[in-house]
Each structure stands twice: as structure tokens, then as C-alpha cells.
Design a protein around this motif. Structure first.
Motif, PDB file in Angstrom:
ATOM      1  N   UNK A  75       0.832  -1.202   0.000  1.00  0.00           N
ATOM      2  CA  UNK A  75       0.000   0.000   0.000  1.00  0.00           C
ATOM      3  C   UNK A  75       0.870   1.256   0.000  1.00  0.00           C
ATOM      4  N   UNK A  76       1.945   1.231   0.781  1.00  0.00           N
ATOM      5  CA  UNK A  76       2.857   2.363   0.834  1.00  0.00           C
ATOM      6  C   UNK A  76       3.537   2.570  -0.523  1.00  0.00           C
ATOM      7  N   UNK A  77       4.008   1.477  -1.133  1.00  0.00           N
ATOM      8  CA  UNK A  77       4.678   1.569  -2.433  1.00  0.00           C
ATOM      9  C   UNK A  77       3.719   2.074  -3.505  1.00  0.00           C
ATOM     10  N   UNK A  78       2.480   1.568  -3.498  1.00  0.00           N
ATOM     11  CA  UNK A  78       1.496   2.025  -4.475  1.00  0.00           C
ATOM     12  C   UNK A  78       1.161   3.503  -4.262  1.00  0.00           C
ATOM     13  N   UNK A  79       1.085   3.907  -2.999  1.00  0.00           N
ATOM     14  CA  UNK A  79       0.836   5.320  -2.694  1.00  0.00           C
ATOM     15  C   UNK A  79       1.936   6.217  -3.242  1.00  0.00           C
ATOM     16  N   UNK A  80       3.182   5.779  -3.109  1.00  0.00           N
ATOM     17  CA  UNK A  80       4.303   6.559  -3.637  1.00  0.00           C
ATOM     18  C   UNK A  80       4.279   6.542  -5.163  1.00  0.00           C
ATOM     19  N   UNK A  81       4.058   5.363  -5.759  1.00  0.00           N
ATOM     20  CA  UNK A  81       4.047   5.250  -7.230  1.00  0.00           C
ATOM     21  C   UNK A  81       2.935   6.086  -7.857  1.00  0.00           C
ATOM     22  N   UNK A  82       1.826   6.205  -7.166  1.00  0.00           N
ATOM     23  CA  UNK A  82       0.700   6.939  -7.738  1.00  0.00           C
ATOM     24  C   UNK A  82       0.571   8.369  -7.223  1.00  0.00           C
ATOM     25  N   UNK A  83       1.395   8.728  -6.221  1.00  0.00           N
ATOM     26  CA  UNK A  83       1.227  10.059  -5.652  1.00  0.00           C
ATOM     27  C   UNK A  83       2.465  10.911  -5.494  1.00  0.00           C
ATOM     28  N   UNK A  84       3.642  10.308  -5.477  1.00  0.00           N
ATOM     29  CA  UNK A  84       4.848  11.095  -5.234  1.00  0.00           C
ATOM     30  C   UNK A  84       5.191  11.973  -6.425  1.00  0.00           C
ATOM     31  N   UNK A  85       5.643  13.155  -6.137  1.00  0.00           N
ATOM     32  CA  UNK A  85       6.121  14.064  -7.178  1.00  0.00           C
ATOM     33  C   UNK A  85       7.633  13.973  -7.340  1.00  0.00           C
ATOM     34  N   UNK A  86       8.267  13.098  -6.564  1.00  0.00           N
ATOM     35  CA  UNK A  86       9.716  12.925  -6.641  1.00  0.00           C
ATOM     36  C   UNK A  86      10.027  11.796  -7.632  1.00  0.00           C
ATOM     37  N   UNK A  87      10.768  12.078  -8.704  1.00  0.00           N
ATOM     38  CA  UNK A  87      11.017  11.044  -9.725  1.00  0.00           C
ATOM     39  C   UNK A  87      11.803   9.845  -9.202  1.00  0.00           C
ATOM     40  N   UNK A  88      12.748  10.057  -8.294  1.00  0.00           N
ATOM     41  CA  UNK A  88      13.523   8.930  -7.746  1.00  0.00           C
ATOM     42  C   UNK A  88      12.634   8.049  -6.886  1.00  0.00           C
ATOM     43  N   UNK A  89      11.805   8.674  -6.044  1.00  0.00           N
ATOM     44  CA  UNK A  89      10.886   7.904  -5.196  1.00  0.00           C
ATOM     45  C   UNK A  89       9.901   7.145  -6.065  1.00  0.00           C
ATOM     46  N   UNK A  90       9.365   7.801  -7.082  1.00  0.00           N
ATOM     47  CA  UNK A  90       8.432   7.155  -7.999  1.00  0.00           C
ATOM     48  C   UNK A  90       9.066   5.914  -8.627  1.00  0.00           C
ATOM     49  N   UNK A  91      10.275   6.040  -9.182  1.00  0.00           N
ATOM     50  CA  UNK A  91      10.909   4.902  -9.857  1.00  0.00           C
ATOM     51  C   UNK A  91      11.277   3.796  -8.868  1.00  0.00           C
ATOM     52  N   UNK A  92      11.713   4.146  -7.658  1.00  0.00           N
ATOM     53  CA  UNK A  92      12.019   3.116  -6.660  1.00  0.00           C
ATOM     54  C   UNK A  92      10.761   2.354  -6.259  1.00  0.00           C
ATOM     55  N   UNK A  93       9.639   3.066  -6.114  1.00  0.00           N
ATOM     56  CA  UNK A  93       8.375   2.397  -5.775  1.00  0.00           C
ATOM     57  C   UNK A  93       7.930   1.486  -6.917  1.00  0.00           C
ATOM     58  N   UNK A  94       8.064   1.956  -8.154  1.00  0.00           N
ATOM     59  CA  UNK A  94       7.723   1.138  -9.317  1.00  0.00           C
ATOM     60  C   UNK A  94       8.593  -0.112  -9.351  1.00  0.00           C
ATOM     61  N   UNK A  95       9.890   0.049  -9.075  1.00  0.00           N
ATOM     62  CA  UNK A  95      10.809  -1.093  -9.054  1.00  0.00           C
ATOM     63  C   UNK A  95      10.383  -2.101  -7.997  1.00  0.00           C
ATOM     64  N   UNK A  96      10.086  -1.609  -6.802  1.00  0.00           N
ATOM     65  CA  UNK A  96       9.677  -2.504  -5.708  1.00  0.00           C
ATOM     66  C   UNK A  96       8.411  -3.275  -6.076  1.00  0.00           C
ATOM     67  N   UNK A  97       7.454  -2.590  -6.676  1.00  0.00           N
ATOM     68  CA  UNK A  97       6.196  -3.241  -7.050  1.00  0.00           C
ATOM     69  C   UNK A  97       6.370  -4.176  -8.242  1.00  0.00           C
ATOM     70  N   UNK A  98       7.209  -3.795  -9.175  1.00  0.00           N
ATOM     71  CA  UNK A  98       7.386  -4.581 -10.397  1.00  0.00           C
ATOM     72  C   UNK A  98       8.168  -5.867 -10.171  1.00  0.00           C
ATOM     73  N   UNK A  99       8.974  -5.896  -9.143  1.00  0.00           N
ATOM     74  CA  UNK A  99       9.814  -7.069  -8.917  1.00  0.00           C
ATOM     75  C   UNK A  99       9.256  -7.986  -7.837  1.00  0.00           C
ATOM     76  N   UNK A 100       7.954  -7.989  -7.706  1.00  0.00           N
ATOM     77  CA  UNK A 100       7.301  -8.899  -6.763  1.00  0.00           C
ATOM     78  C   UNK A 100       7.204 -10.299  -7.364  1.00  0.00           C
ATOM     79  N   UNK A 101       7.210 -11.321  -6.524  1.00  0.00           N
ATOM     80  CA  UNK A 101       7.023 -12.681  -7.041  1.00  0.00           C
ATOM     81  C   UNK A 101       5.702 -12.775  -7.799  1.00  0.00           C
TER      82      UNK A 101
END
Length: 197
Positions: A75-101
């Protein structure tokens, strides 16, 4: 700022220069990374000291990539991916979500996949579309911008003076590029909907 500090703190100028692309990259880095005027480690440390910032939280979540996330972390990662205005935070959240089993796979973009081939290509296409969103957040994606220079180093296209979008387009088959653009628009719509809430 974090990306610039990261890029310049580990400044590696390619030697020997073997191609026009490497020469363009070297020239950009030497101009952009004026390491004599600022302590880049201090900048990076000051950003990381803010423990509750999107950057730190997303970087922590990205460090867990590949391991199943708890529902709270997801939920935290999705919140950052869909709400953060920081490009580094956005990409890190996308990475975390994309690399799930596979059992916990992130479904964002599945709605726009029109066939089995696109569903199979979704993680890679979503990553490239996310880079375009990060460009929107940060700027620096035009032909001589920071992110364009970072990307051109890995694609060996620095001599061509391309934007990030053009590099992705030039390295993708036309049908994949069209899919990437649909996902990009979908992510922008999802972020817009999230910010309106």
C-alpha cells in the motif's frame, strides 16, 4: 537533486574514448558534474536523513524487491508510485512493485494490455512507461538533459542528441512503443485520479 548527486558522486568518465557517443557523454558529465564547487556526499546524506521522505521510504522498499511485500508495504509503495512528485521515489516504488514474485504481481497496466503478447511484455513496457512518467516529474529528458544523458550512456546513443522518449522509441519495435505509450497514459491517468482524491 538526489539523482544528480548520485550520478556525480560516482563520476566515471569512460576512458579511453572509443566512440562519438562516449565523447558526448564525457563532455556532458564533465560540464554537469562540477565536483569542485560542492560536496555531493553531503547533499546525498542530507536527503537520506529525512527518514519519512518518499525518497527514503521508496529506496527502502526497492531494497526489498523480489521478496513478497506485506499488504502495508505494498500500500505504501502504491501510494508513492501513484502520488509522489519525486522522480527517484516514484521509480524506486515502481521497481519494488514490479519485482514482486508472480503470486503477488503488480497488475497496473493489465487493463490496457490487449492480448497475451502484451500481457507477457507488461513488466518491461510498464518500466519504460514509468521512465517517461519520471521524466515528466523531473524534466531533464530533452536531448541534452540529465536523464537523457544517463540513458544514452547505457544505450550508446549519446552522439545522436535524442530525448529519453526518442531513445525508448528507437530501441522498441513499433507495436511495443504504442503499448508503452498506452501504459504511460494509463499511469498518468491513475496518478491524476489519485491526486484528485
Amino acid at each position: 537533486m538526489y539523482t544528480a548527486a548520485y550520478l556525480c558522486s560516482d563520476l566515471e568518465v569512460p576512458r579511453p574514448i572509443r566512440s562519438e557517443s562516449q565523447k558526448k557523454s564525457r563532455d556532458f558529465l564533465l560540464t554537469f558534474c562540477d565536483t569542485k564547487s560542492v560536496d555531493l556526499n553531503e547533499i546525498e546524506l542530507s536527503i537520506l536523513e529525512e527518514g519519512d521522505s518518499d525518497v527514503v521510504l521508496a529506496k527502502t522498499l526497492a531494497g526489498l524487491a523480489g521478496e513478497p511485500m506485506s499488504s502495508e508495504a505494498r500500500e505504501m509503495a502504491e501510494g508513492i508510485a501513484l502520488g509522489s512528485e519525486n522522480p527517484s521515489a516514484f521509480m524506486d516504488a515502481v521497481t519494488a512493485l514490479s519485482e514482486q514474485p508472480e503470486s503477488n504481481e503488480w497488475q497496473l497496466g493489465m487493463e490496457v494490455a490487449q492480448n497475451q503478447d502484451e500481457r507477457r511484455k507488461l513488466p518491461a513496457a510498464r518500466y519504460l512507461a514509468s521512465q517517461l512518467v519520471a521524466c515528466d516529474l523531473s524534466g531533464g529528458c530533452e536531448s541534452n538533459g540529465l536523464y537523457a544523458q544517463i540513458m544514452c550512456r547505457s544505450t550508446n546513443m549519446c552522439d545522436q542528441g535524442l530525448s529519453v522518449s526518442k531513445m525508448i522509441q528507437n530501441t522498441s519495435p513499433p507495436s511495443d512503443w504504442e503499448f508503452i505509450q498506452r501504459i504511460y497514459n494509463h499511469i498518468k491517468d491513475m496518478r491524476s485520479t489519485q491526486s484528485a482524491m
